[in-house]
Design a protein around this motif. Structure first.
Motif, mmCIF file in Angstrom:
data_model
loop_
_atom_site.group_PDB
_atom_site.id
_atom_site.type_symbol
_atom_site.label_atom_id
_atom_site.label_comp_id
_atom_site.label_asym_id
_atom_site.label_seq_id
_atom_site.Cartn_x
_atom_site.Cartn_y
_atom_site.Cartn_z
ATOM 1 N N ALA A 59 -4.590 9.264 -20.999
ATOM 2 C CA ALA A 59 -5.158 9.769 -19.743
ATOM 3 C C ALA A 59 -4.350 9.207 -18.589
ATOM 4 N N GLU A 60 -4.212 9.986 -17.525
ATOM 5 C CA GLU A 60 -3.532 9.525 -16.322
ATOM 6 C C GLU A 60 -4.558 9.295 -15.209
ATOM 7 N N HIS A 61 -4.395 8.169 -14.510
ATOM 8 C CA HIS A 61 -5.251 7.875 -13.359
ATOM 9 C C HIS A 61 -4.390 7.320 -12.225
ATOM 10 N N PRO A 62 -4.773 7.582 -10.984
ATOM 11 C CA PRO A 62 -4.021 7.028 -9.847
ATOM 12 C C PRO A 62 -4.184 5.515 -9.769
ATOM 13 N N LEU A 63 -3.160 4.839 -9.269
ATOM 14 C CA LEU A 63 -3.268 3.394 -9.039
ATOM 15 C C LEU A 63 -4.210 3.101 -7.877
ATOM 16 N N ASP A 71 -17.013 8.035 0.000
ATOM 17 C CA ASP A 71 -17.270 7.570 1.367
ATOM 18 C C ASP A 71 -15.989 7.250 2.130
ATOM 19 N N GLY A 72 -14.827 7.575 1.540
ATOM 20 C CA GLY A 72 -13.560 7.333 2.215
ATOM 21 C C GLY A 72 -12.881 6.032 1.840
ATOM 22 N N ARG A 73 -13.618 5.136 1.162
ATOM 23 C CA ARG A 73 -12.992 3.887 0.739
ATOM 24 C C ARG A 73 -11.921 4.165 -0.320
ATOM 25 N N ARG A 74 -10.968 3.247 -0.408
ATOM 26 C CA ARG A 74 -9.959 3.307 -1.468
ATOM 27 C C ARG A 74 -9.973 1.982 -2.224
ATOM 28 N N SER A 75 -9.633 2.049 -3.495
ATOM 29 C CA SER A 75 -9.607 0.842 -4.312
ATOM 30 C C SER A 75 -8.436 0.902 -5.279
ATOM 31 N N LEU A 76 -8.007 -0.269 -5.716
ATOM 32 C CA LEU A 76 -7.076 -0.332 -6.825
ATOM 33 C C LEU A 76 -7.800 0.125 -8.090
ATOM 34 N N TYR A 77 -7.062 0.741 -9.000
ATOM 35 C CA TYR A 77 -7.641 1.122 -10.295
ATOM 36 C C TYR A 77 -6.774 0.487 -11.372
ATOM 37 N N LYS A 97 0.831 -1.204 0.000
ATOM 38 C CA LYS A 97 0.000 0.000 0.000
ATOM 39 C C LYS A 97 0.865 1.254 0.000
ATOM 40 N N THR A 98 1.882 1.242 0.860
ATOM 41 C CA THR A 98 2.784 2.396 0.935
ATOM 42 C C THR A 98 3.531 2.585 -0.371
ATOM 43 N N ARG A 99 3.914 1.484 -0.983
ATOM 44 C CA ARG A 99 4.693 1.541 -2.224
ATOM 45 C C ARG A 99 3.905 2.140 -3.387
ATOM 46 N N ILE A 100 2.595 1.848 -3.459
ATOM 47 C CA ILE A 100 1.826 2.280 -4.628
ATOM 48 C C ILE A 100 1.062 3.582 -4.396
ATOM 49 N N GLU A 101 0.945 4.008 -3.147
ATOM 50 C CA GLU A 101 0.229 5.250 -2.842
ATOM 51 C C GLU A 101 0.882 6.405 -3.591
ATOM 52 N N GLY A 102 0.083 7.163 -4.326
ATOM 53 C CA GLY A 102 0.592 8.321 -5.051
ATOM 54 C C GLY A 102 1.054 8.034 -6.465
ATOM 55 N N LEU A 103 1.155 6.753 -6.838
ATOM 56 C CA LEU A 103 1.574 6.420 -8.199
ATOM 57 C C LEU A 103 0.421 6.640 -9.175
#
Length: 248
Positions: free
Chosen positions: A172-176, A182-188, A138-144
């Motif tokens: 197009a660029e999208h975050p990983l 609602d505050g949830r996070r997901s892989l994209y 999670k830490t590694r991919i956050e912000g990529l």
């Protein structure tokens, strides 16, 4: 007990919106609806995309894209037809229109014909997949961020892209990792369109995406839908990923 032949009341629409937001994929069996009723239902959940070319049907409603392996007369297309080649791309894990700066919010799909074998749609819950990731990843991919590109998909499959198509569908660029209201996070993740991670080499990008895809497509994160005639499915395109199983 829902009948999509009749217009949704406000309470019904609100409740469905909540369930859709909660579950990501909703299934309605036995919905013998017309194209117009299909459009009316889908319109309750957002502005609809329109399409300029019919694909496989003679009568054409612009808000509906027909995904078919037949021509306008109902005859099976030859296996080397460009439309068949595009259909087979659905066998790859993907998120619809991730190559756009603003991908579609969701899809409402109904079954007019069903394959005797194969042709299931498998959905992956990318919220659950992200939540279960080890903290180090999670830490590694956050912000990529990743570059999504329709032309990349076509070229990877050995096709050619016309200059006007490239111009109309820029990268197009999208975050990983996508954050939701609602505050949830997901892989994209939408691998066929993901050209590379911004600032990374192609080799390193490929290795990371392969690792994340192997994680996100574990059986514990999946729902497999076996289609029946007149099924209607709606899915949230923001945090689910899907593919179609091969069929003859």
């Amino acid at each position: 007990g829902l009948n999509l032949q009749t217009p949704l009341g406000r309470c019904e629409a609100d409740q469905l919106t909540k369930e859709w937001f909660r579950h990501g994929v909703l299934v309605f069996r036995g919905q013998m609806i017309t194209d117009e009723e299909h459009v009316r239902f889908a319109r309750r959940f957002g502005r609809l995309e329109t399409f300029t070319q019919p694909n496989g049907i003679a009568s054409f409603v612009p808000e509906i894209f027909c995904s078919a392996n037949t021509d306008e007369s109902g005859r099976l297309l030859p296996s080397d037809d460009e439309r068949i080649k595009m259909l087979r791309l659905n066998w790859l894990w993907h998120i619809d229109s991730s190559y756009r700066a603003m991908p579609v919010k969701g899809v409402v799909l109904r079954a007019l014909h069903v394959a005797e074998e194969g042709g299931d749609t498998i959905f992956a819950d990318n919220v659950a997949a992200f939540e279960a990731l080890p903290g180090t990843i999670k830490t590694r991919i956050e912000g990529l961020r990743a570059i999504h590109n329709f032309a990349y998909l076509v070229r990877q499959q050995g096709g050619d892209v016309r200059p006007e198509e490239v111009a109309s569908l820029p990268r197009a660029e999208h975050p990983l990792v996508r954050r939701h209201a609602d505050g949830r996070r997901s892989l994209y993740l939408s691998p066929p369109y993901m050209e590379k991670i911004v600032g990374w080499s192609e080799a390193d990008s490929c290795a990371l995406l392969h690792e994340l895809m192997a994680w996100a497509t574990q059986e514990r994160f999946l729902f497999r839908h076996r289609w029946q005639l007149h099924d209607v499915i709606m899915w949230d395109n923001a945090w689910t990923m899907h593919c179609v199983t091969p069929y003859d």
